[in-house]
Scaffold this motif. Structure first.
Motif, PDB file in Angstrom:
ATOM      1  N   ASP A   1       0.980  -1.280  -0.077  1.00  0.00           N
ATOM      2  CA  ASP A   1      -0.092   0.141  -0.191  1.00  0.00           C
ATOM      3  C   ASP A   1       0.767   1.278   0.046  1.00  0.00           C
ATOM      4  OD1 ASP A   1      -2.082   1.659   2.322  1.00  0.00           O
ATOM      5  OD2 ASP A   1      -2.537   1.535   0.232  1.00  0.00           O
TER       6      ASP A   1
ATOM      7  N   HIS B   1       8.158   0.696   4.725  1.00  0.00           N
ATOM      8  CA  HIS B   1       8.356  -0.407   4.901  1.00  0.00           C
ATOM      9  C   HIS B   1       9.792  -0.859   4.024  1.00  0.00           C
ATOM     10  CE1 HIS B   1       4.510  -1.389   6.346  1.00  0.00           C
ATOM     11  NE2 HIS B   1       3.886  -0.723   5.299  1.00  0.00           N
TER      12      HIS B   1
ATOM     13  N   ASN C   1       7.122  -7.345   6.580  1.00  0.00           N
ATOM     14  CA  ASN C   1       5.752  -6.632   7.128  1.00  0.00           C
ATOM     15  C   ASN C   1       4.572  -7.362   6.573  1.00  0.00           C
ATOM     16  OD1 ASN C   1       4.482  -4.195   8.127  1.00  0.00           O
ATOM     17  ND2 ASN C   1       3.667  -4.179   6.144  1.00  0.00           N
ATOM     18  N   GLU C   2       3.569  -7.685   7.403  1.00  0.00           N
ATOM     19  CA  GLU C   2       2.390  -8.397   7.236  1.00  0.00           C
ATOM     20  C   GLU C   2       2.640  -9.477   6.330  1.00  0.00           C
ATOM     21  OE1 GLU C   2       0.006  -5.294   6.159  1.00  0.00           O
ATOM     22  OE2 GLU C   2      -0.525  -4.676   8.191  1.00  0.00           O
TER      23      GLU C   2
ATOM     24  N   ASN D   1      -0.172  -9.294  10.725  1.00  0.00           N
ATOM     25  CA  ASN D   1      -0.991  -8.715  10.229  1.00  0.00           C
ATOM     26  C   ASN D   1      -2.431  -9.177  10.617  1.00  0.00           C
ATOM     27  OD1 ASN D   1      -3.387  -9.335   7.857  1.00  0.00           O
ATOM     28  ND2 ASN D   1      -2.276  -7.446   7.328  1.00  0.00           N
ATOM     29  N   GLU D   2      -3.171  -8.328  10.412  1.00  0.00           N
ATOM     30  CA  GLU D   2      -4.752  -8.590  10.954  1.00  0.00           C
ATOM     31  C   GLU D   2      -5.097 -10.267  11.024  1.00  0.00           C
ATOM     32  OE1 GLU D   2      -7.833  -5.408  10.998  1.00  0.00           O
ATOM     33  OE2 GLU D   2      -6.700  -6.404  12.449  1.00  0.00           O
TER      34      GLU D   2
ATOM     35  N   TYR E   1      -6.296  -3.582  13.020  1.00  0.00           N
ATOM     36  CA  TYR E   1      -7.383  -2.295  12.467  1.00  0.00           C
ATOM     37  C   TYR E   1      -8.851  -2.612  12.777  1.00  0.00           C
ATOM     38  CZ  TYR E   1      -3.311  -0.429   9.838  1.00  0.00           C
ATOM     39  OH  TYR E   1      -2.205   0.379   9.729  1.00  0.00           O
TER      40      TYR E   1
ATOM     41  N   TYR F   1     -10.789  -1.672   9.274  1.00  0.00           N
ATOM     42  CA  TYR F   1     -11.065  -2.621   8.248  1.00  0.00           C
ATOM     43  C   TYR F   1     -12.151  -3.556   8.439  1.00  0.00           C
ATOM     44  CZ  TYR F   1      -7.446  -0.695   5.521  1.00  0.00           C
ATOM     45  OH  TYR F   1      -6.459   0.201   4.858  1.00  0.00           O
TER      46      TYR F   1
ATOM     47  N   GLU G   1       1.126  -0.850  13.843  1.00  0.00           N
ATOM     48  CA  GLU G   1       0.131  -0.249  12.975  1.00  0.00           C
ATOM     49  C   GLU G   1      -1.377  -0.308  13.414  1.00  0.00           C
ATOM     50  OE1 GLU G   1       2.152  -1.301   8.724  1.00  0.00           O
ATOM     51  OE2 GLU G   1      -0.232  -0.996   9.012  1.00  0.00           O
TER      52      GLU G   1
ATOM     53  N   TRP H   1      -0.489   4.186  12.765  1.00  0.00           N
ATOM     54  CA  TRP H   1      -0.359   4.304  11.378  1.00  0.00           C
ATOM     55  C   TRP H   1      -0.932   5.490  10.795  1.00  0.00           C
ATOM     56  CZ3 TRP H   1       3.077   2.274   8.403  1.00  0.00           C
ATOM     57  CH2 TRP H   1       3.328   2.295   7.081  1.00  0.00           C
TER      58      TRP H   1
ATOM     59  N   PHE I   1       0.235   9.651   2.986  1.00  0.00           N
ATOM     60  CA  PHE I   1       1.119   9.431   1.852  1.00  0.00           C
ATOM     61  C   PHE I   1       0.631   8.745   0.710  1.00  0.00           C
ATOM     62  CE2 PHE I   1       0.847   4.742   2.513  1.00  0.00           C
ATOM     63  CZ  PHE I   1       0.437   4.749   3.853  1.00  0.00           C
TER      64      PHE I   1
ATOM     65  N   ARG J   1      -9.017   4.768  -1.693  1.00  0.00           N
ATOM     66  CA  ARG J   1      -7.914   5.653  -1.409  1.00  0.00           C
ATOM     67  C   ARG J   1      -8.366   6.762  -2.132  1.00  0.00           C
ATOM     68  NH1 ARG J   1      -6.782   2.924   2.134  1.00  0.00           N
ATOM     69  NH2 ARG J   1      -5.383   1.542   2.396  1.00  0.00           N
TER      70      ARG J   1
ATOM     71  N   ASN K   1      -3.253   7.318   1.163  1.00  0.00           N
ATOM     72  CA  ASN K   1      -3.559   6.777   2.440  1.00  0.00           C
ATOM     73  C   ASN K   1      -3.781   7.841   3.125  1.00  0.00           C
ATOM     74  OD1 ASN K   1      -3.381   5.726   5.029  1.00  0.00           O
ATOM     75  ND2 ASN K   1      -3.063   3.702   4.000  1.00  0.00           N
TER      76      ASN K   1
ATOM     77  N   LYS L   1      -4.318   7.907   6.660  1.00  0.00           N
ATOM     78  CA  LYS L   1      -4.205   7.592   7.973  1.00  0.00           C
ATOM     79  C   LYS L   1      -3.255   8.327   8.741  1.00  0.00           C
ATOM     80  CE  LYS L   1      -5.844   2.785   7.557  1.00  0.00           C
ATOM     81  NZ  LYS L   1      -5.764   2.594   6.273  1.00  0.00           N
TER      82      LYS L   1
END
Ligand SMILES: CCC[C@@H]1NC[C@@H](O)[C@H](O)[C@H]1C(=O)O
Length: 600
Positions: free
Chosen positions: A166, A335, A414-415, A449-450, A471, A475, A509, A554, A559, A567, A571, A573
């Motif tokens: 992302d 990342h 990452n994730e 991650n989630e 999230y 999410y 995050e 996050w 960005f 989007r 993003n 956030k």
């Protein structure tokens, strides 16, 4: 020379000249540049700033979205005074891959768009003359490369980046290019690792030189320039009485000077700033110099208007001012490894860094979010080739950043998709192959991650501490349902609490996309009020579990991402807008962080 990553400097033995400014630039839309000998000269170039991503300068979509081969060129005068030295070109970041030519001679290629590489051009240089420096670059995304993605070919024949991540696929010479010269026999690398005694410290050092001849001496000076310790030989211990330790938000640095001599003649000298400190994980505590630290900070991006992913000293200055204003003490280089200047900022300001490689998008669900497959990423036939690049970039990240006191830990992914058993062999090898890379043996981790929860992740056994990306409230279980989101988060954390795992958890995050200026009472999603409500929910949870030892929402700032129906030009956030102005949540979180004792 090609594996040397020391920060460039100029002194009586060494030469460093930045080649920043306008370079010639040309898209190679038909990939004919090689056949048409662009290696000598570009046929019809425009001017392009370096360092910069090329994307946002253009007003046409074909150029902004260009995916494929593109070329840079610059004519550089190399003085005869450098004759007899090793001559190199050091690229801070060429995203994502590059081949270097000098005066038409191919020198080397490099894969990986977020770490430096050095091209030894000694054999191709013309002294006291202009030299043609040419780079062939490519920014395509692949599942067997970092960061992971696909490159689609549209029906009109144009290529299109399909990131499984992302952030926008900003490309180009995103960091400075240096012309450097070093003596034939020179300092190639050094390490400095501290241990603490009662009122003293020992800095164990090692020095690697390009040739065995010559003697090595080492001097350590304090901030006043006073010599506090000296050493002889390629390895040794520097004992410092009453050291001024490097502490979080109370940084003290020393200057380490390495000299290479033969027959009492100085051959090479290299100096760098180091910090005397120790890092450890003890139970669920993160310790710096034996004291518990609670991380307050952000996930970030190297991202700004106009120059994209380029390192910009002005933006970095503003970002550190914002983080200090917030009462932060840390950040993750989400990342990908950032420009070296960022770590030098953090060394000086006493910020802790979680240093992350671009092993992002290793998750087909992310791809399916973007139209990928529905399978475990680590079942793919691309993982063998991917692993080689992954380990290579972790090795370079640790090699480049190992002497920064600010680096707290290494985030290896990452994730990633760890909800399938097929991830385990990849992780077993990765954590085994990276264990000895860091002489300071800092903790290694990755973000969960989630979908990779206490119950579903097959890879909880690997990290030295946990980074959770969670999230609820955005999410899933969003809006008025956020109370269910809080209940679900607490239920997962209760399982961590009830388990025999006694390691720190840092929330790396969490957050809500927020349109600046959108206000609603009572709140709705995307409003500034909702971003605060979501942070309040997470903070209530953080304050309920003593093994939670850090909070990094996050993101620091909005960005750029790919276009998408989720989007709004990127993003949102951020606690700050992309031009680094605060949303209401920044004032809320600042109050929380300034009321917290950083060592509680
Ligand atoms: C549920 C995954 C969240 C995701 N995590 C990785 C970041 O790079 C993204 O920006 C962030 C987001 O979607 O905001």
């Amino acid at each position: 020379m090609e594996k040397e990553l020391l920060y460039p400097l100029t002194n009586q033995c060494r030469f460093d000249q930045k080649l920043d400014g306008l370079w010639d630039f040309e898209f190679d839309r038909e990939s004919q540049g090689g056949a048409q000998h662009w290696t000598q000269q570009l046929p019809d170039p425009i001017k392009m700033p370096v360092p910069a991503s090329f994307n946002d300068f253009f007003t046409d979509k074909d150029s902004r979205e260009f995916t494929g081969d593109f070329w840079y060129a610059k004519r550089v005068f190399i003085p005869g005074s450098l004759r007899g030295q090793l001559i190199g070109l050091r690229f801070g970041a060429a995203t994502h891959r590059a081949t270097v030519y000098v005066n038409g001679q191919e020198i080397r290629s490099h894969e990986g768009g977020f770490l430096p590489f050095l091209a030894d051009i000694t054999s191709a240089v013309k002294f006291d003359a202009e030299n043609e420096i040419v780079l062939k670059m490519n920014n395509e995304l692949h599942r067997d490369a970092l960061p992971a993605g696909d490159t689609a070919v549209l029906k009109n024949g144009k290529k299109m980046a399909k990131p499984f991540f992302d952030f926008y696929n900003y490309s180009g010479l995103n960091r400075s290019v240096h012309l450097i010269a070093t003596p034939q026999n020179h300092v190639v690398d050094y390490t400095a690792v501290s241990t603490l005694q009662d009122d003293a410290a020992t800095v164990h050092y090692t020095v690697t030189t390009s040739q065995a001849a010559a003697s090595v001496s080492v001097t350590l000076r304090d901030e006043k320039g006073q010599v506090v310790a000296t050493g002889n030989g390629r390895t040794g211990d520097l004992v410092v009485q009453h050291p001024l330790l490097w502490n979080v938000r109370d940084a003290h640095l020393y200057t380490l000077t390495i000299q290479l001599k033969a027959n009492d003649q100085l051959i090479d000298e290299y100096s760098d700033e180091i910090g005397i400190r120790t890092i450890a994980i003890a139970g669920h505590q993160i310790l710096v110099n034996g004291q518990p630290v609670y991380l307050k900070g952000f996930g970030r991006h190297e991202d700004s208007i106009y120059a994209g992913r380029a390192f910009d000293l002005n933006v970095e200055m503003r970002d550190f001012e914002l983080m200090k204003w917030m009462g932060a003490n840390s950040f993750r280089t989400s990342h990908y490894p950032y420009d070296e200047e960022v770590y030098r900022f953090a060394d000086r300001e006493g910020f802790l860094i979680i240093d992350e490689v671009p092993a992002v998008g290793f998750k087909m669900a992310a791809a399916s979010f973007l139209g990928g497959l529905d399978q475990s990423f680590f079942d793919g036939d691309w993982t063998e080739e991917l692993y080689k690049k992954h380990l290579d970039q972790i090795t370079d990240m640790v090699h480049r950043d190992k002497n920064h006191p600010s680096v707290l830990a290494w985030s290896l992914l990452n994730e990633p998709d760890t909800s399938s058993e097929s991830a385990v062999p990849y992780f077993e090898k990765l954590f085994a192959d990276t264990k000895a890379l860091d002489p300071d043996q800092r903790p290694r981790t990755f973000t969960l991650n989630e979908d990779d929860t206490f119950d579903t992740s097959y890879c909880k056994q690997f990290p030295d501490f946990y980074l959770l990306n969670r999230y609820p409230g955005w999410y899933h279980k969003w809006g008025y349902e956020i109370s269910d989101g809080e209940a679900g988060l607490r239920a997962e954390l209760d399982k961590w609490a009830a388990s025999d795992i006694d390691k720190p958890i840092v929330f790396s995050e969490y957050g809500a996309d927020t349109q600046p200026g959108l206000h609603k009472l009572p709140s709705v999603m995307w409003s500034e009020e909702y971003q605060i409500e979501l942070l309040q929910m997470f903070n209530r949870v953080f304050d309920s579990y003593d093994f939670i030892r850090g909070e990094q929402p996050w993101n620091l700032a909005d960005f750029q991402t790919v276009e998408g129906n989720m989007r709004v030009n990127g993003n949102k956030k951020g606690l700050f807008t992309r031009d680094r102005q605060p949303k209401a949540a920044a004032f809320y979180l600042r109050k929380r962080w300034l009321d917290i004792d950083p060592n509680f």
